[in-house]
Design an enzyme around this catalytic site. Structure first.
Site, PDB file in Angstrom:
ATOM      1  N   THR A 366      15.852  41.255 -86.736  1.00  0.00           N
ATOM      2  CA  THR A 366      15.570  39.861 -86.791  1.00  0.00           C
ATOM      3  C   THR A 366      16.193  39.130 -85.505  1.00  0.00           C
ATOM      4  O   THR A 366      16.006  39.754 -84.460  1.00  0.00           O
ATOM      5  CB  THR A 366      16.321  39.242 -87.955  1.00  0.00           C
ATOM      6  OG1 THR A 366      16.060  40.016 -89.013  1.00  0.00           O
ATOM      7  CG2 THR A 366      15.832  37.860 -88.173  1.00  0.00           C
ATOM      8  N   THR A 384      29.343  16.153 -83.164  1.00  0.00           N
ATOM      9  CA  THR A 384      28.728  14.949 -83.704  1.00  0.00           C
ATOM     10  C   THR A 384      29.278  14.586 -85.072  1.00  0.00           C
ATOM     11  O   THR A 384      29.830  15.445 -85.766  1.00  0.00           O
ATOM     12  CB  THR A 384      27.195  15.175 -83.815  1.00  0.00           C
ATOM     13  OG1 THR A 384      26.567  14.001 -84.306  1.00  0.00           O
ATOM     14  CG2 THR A 384      26.856  16.301 -84.783  1.00  0.00           C
ATOM     15  N   ASN A 386      26.871  12.950 -86.672  1.00  0.00           N
ATOM     16  CA  ASN A 386      25.459  12.652 -86.915  1.00  0.00           C
ATOM     17  C   ASN A 386      25.147  11.244 -86.410  1.00  0.00           C
ATOM     18  O   ASN A 386      25.078  11.050 -85.213  1.00  0.00           O
ATOM     19  CB  ASN A 386      25.064  12.850 -88.372  1.00  0.00           C
ATOM     20  CG  ASN A 386      23.552  12.844 -88.545  1.00  0.00           C
ATOM     21  OD1 ASN A 386      22.837  13.086 -87.581  1.00  0.00           O
ATOM     22  ND2 ASN A 386      23.058  12.567 -89.720  1.00  0.00           N
ATOM     23  N   GLY A 458      21.317  12.812 -79.357  1.00  0.00           N
ATOM     24  CA  GLY A 458      20.012  12.174 -79.504  1.00  0.00           C
ATOM     25  C   GLY A 458      19.185  12.685 -80.663  1.00  0.00           C
ATOM     26  O   GLY A 458      17.971  12.522 -80.678  1.00  0.00           O
TER      27      GLY A 458
END
Ligand code: DON
Length: 553
Positions: A366, A384, A386, A458
């Site tokens: 995988t 972050t 968020n 972003g």
């Protein structure tokens, strides 16, 4: 002909509109807030390596750029040493033990704002563990010495720039709901003005304990107080969640584009997968012949983005919990099937376009910043809470904001989150799972040598922002500064809109509309930070979309 034209330009000394990158010889930091960038350069000048500097910058940003810099959030770091070994560190927040698939749905099954605002929106923070982890592997300077500048900035205060003071005002509606945030970041409701000094004594104390022992955040006084406050306010994070938090080292995702080698973020970021999928669609398409910023090239980019984000919604999630067909998604043969569905003259309506079928092409296996030191070790780190100001909550007595990273999950698969992203089952909530991210810390190699280091904040636009800066260099021959300055576009499948930064001409917009795109002006498509290594220089791009800084020596 082109050579002649540029020669003439040189001879006549005609003014050039393009800005020059900042060039230094030895070491460089590019960060989104100047004081923190300066902290990093001081560490580098004093014999610290790139990881030491990154740790110091990350802690400093938690003080000087608290709307995004953090210790209450999480992120990813890509580190490459001069021997060519690149390692990827995942210190993303994870869902608390109590989390469940329907935890943000009301009685009628509708998604509530709880995944965005307030205590319940927070995932277990990973930042302190992540920084400690990379420091333990690579660090040269003592840990406490790297936390020290942040402690000083918090205790003595930072003079607020226009942009920081403005960010606070913009966060007012969120933060005034939480008394500790209102007291610290909104001056009790009066607001800070540029030039005023923000002192954060509680944060300084938390950082002091972190400097003595990073484990304090997960098992010590900080952990206890955070867990207690969380319980008292109906939050999900417990002492056990903190104690059990783990950094995960993952194999970076690698791919190619036109002979360049790309090393980037694997899941639980969607960034690397989506970027490599888009590049695979672009390679050989000839889209670049139409020219940078042209309607034809912009249309083609938008169509490529639309297809990759449709797949993102369907297939991407935390690979520790769900199977993601990574190799299929980035397989050139799969890309060719998607490319074949692009009409160069007409936008494909997103509703008519589901996710593709990458599985047959699957084989059996995988506030971003960049640092390069004088030995050539490079760090690309995106972390972050968020949304700006996270979930709005400052933990009482601890002085730091908590993330609302739980909103990066699909609270209700099929319905949009705060970034308007529609996401699927693969990203449904489960205990301890990491929410799907778009953060894309990336390095590009040419002839086996480090060529670019880049990344961005972003949200969903990170991936398209980072990719376009790369394309501007590789496909359109721009300098790193021009590449960052060039107006960018973004499409994320749903909503079916083409977001354009300012700077696209009215003619180009009209041609895009004629092709069937619904245009919307974007304030930014990711404040991408980039360093390019070329001609014996470290070349850093000053990002005009933010007040960050390139610093070095
Ligand atoms: O991990 C992610 O993709 C998001 N939580 C990043 C958030 C972000 O970049 C916010 N910035 N504007």
């Amino acid at each position: 002909m082109r050579i002649l034209a540029s020669l003439l330009l040189l001879l006549t000394g005609a003014a050039c509109l393009a800005r020059e990158p900042v060039r230094t010889r030895h070491a460089m930091v590019v960060a989104q807030e100047p004081v923190a960038a300066g902290v990093g350069v001081t560490v580098l000048k004093n014999g610290g390596n790139a990881v030491d500097a990154a740790v110091a910058v990350a802690f400093a940003l938690a003080v000087t750029h608290p709307e995004a810099g953090n210790i209450g959030g999480g992120g990813f770091a890509l580190v490459r040493t001069p021997d060519g070994v690149a390692r990827f560190f995942d210190f993303r927040e994870r869902a608390p033990r109590s989390a469940g698939r329907n935890m943000y749905l009301d009685a009628s099954g509708k998604a509530t704002a709880d995944s965005v605002v307030g205590w319940r929106a927070a995932g277990t923070p990973g930042t302190v563990a992540g920084l400690e982890h990379i420091h333990r592997i690579y660090g040269r300077k003592p840990w406490a010495e790297l936390v020290a500048p942040a402690i000083r900035l918090a205790a003595q205060g930072v003079e607020l720039s226009y942009s920081e003071a403005t960010a606070m005002k913009q966060g007012a509606r969120l933060m005034e709901r939480f008394p500790e945030s209102k007291r610290i970041f909104l001056k009790g409701g009066e607001f800070f003005e540029p030039g005023e000094v923000l002192v954060q004594p509680e944060l300084a104390e938390t950082l002091k304990r972190t400097a003595q022992d990073a484990a304090d955040f997960y098992r010590g006084e900080t952990a206890r107080r955070l867990a207690e406050a969380s319980r008292a306010n109906g939050g999900e994070i417990t002492l056990e969640d903190l104690r059990d938090y783990k950094v995960v080292e993952r194999k970076p995702l690698e791919g190619g584009y036109k002979g360049y080698h790309i090393v980037t973020a694997p899941p639980p970021s969607s960034g690397g997968v989506a970027m490599l999928e888009m590049l695979a669609m672009l390679e050989g398409s000839g889209y670049e012949k139409a020219g940078a910023g042209s309607a034809a090239a912009s249309h083609y980019l938008a169509e490529v983005m639309r297809r990759a984000y449709a797949d993102r919604a369907a297939y991407l999630g935390d690979t520790d919990f769900v199977k993601v067909p990574v190799t299929g998604l980035v397989n050139p043969k799969y890309a060719a099937t998607l490319r074949a569905s692009i009409d160069p003259e007409k936008a494909t309506p997103s509703d008519s376009l589901g996710a593709g079928q990458p599985v047959p092409y699957e084989s059996a296996e995988t506030t971003h910043f960049n640092v390069i030191d004088s030995d050539g070790t490079a760090v690309a780190l995106t972390y972050t809470i968020n949304a700006w100001w996270g979930n709005g909550v400052t933990v009482p007595g601890l002085g730091f904001l908590l993330n609302n990273e739980m909103d990066d999950f699909a609270a209700k698969p099929g319905e949009p989150n705060a970034f308007g992203l529609v996401q699927g089952e693969a990203n449904a909530i489960q205990p301890f799972k990491r929410p799907l991210s778009s953060m894309t810390p990336t390095m590009v190699l040419r002839d086996g040598k480090l060529f670019m280091v880049l990344g961005a904040p972003g949200g969903a636009r990170i991936i398209t922002g980072v990719m376009q800066v790369l394309l501007n260099v590789v496909d359109f021959g721009m300098s790193v500064q021009e590449a960052v300055d060039q107006p960018r576009l973004h499409h994320q499948w749903k909503p079916d809109k083409l977001y354009l930064e300012k700077g696209f001409s009215p003619d180009t917009k009209a041609l895009l509309e004629k092709r069937g795109h619904v245009l919307e002006e974007a304030d930014t498509v990711a404040r991408t930070e980039a360093i390019l290594i070329g001609e014996g220089w470290l070349q850093g791009a000053q990002n005009g979309r933010s007040t960050g800084k390139v610093a070095g020596y």
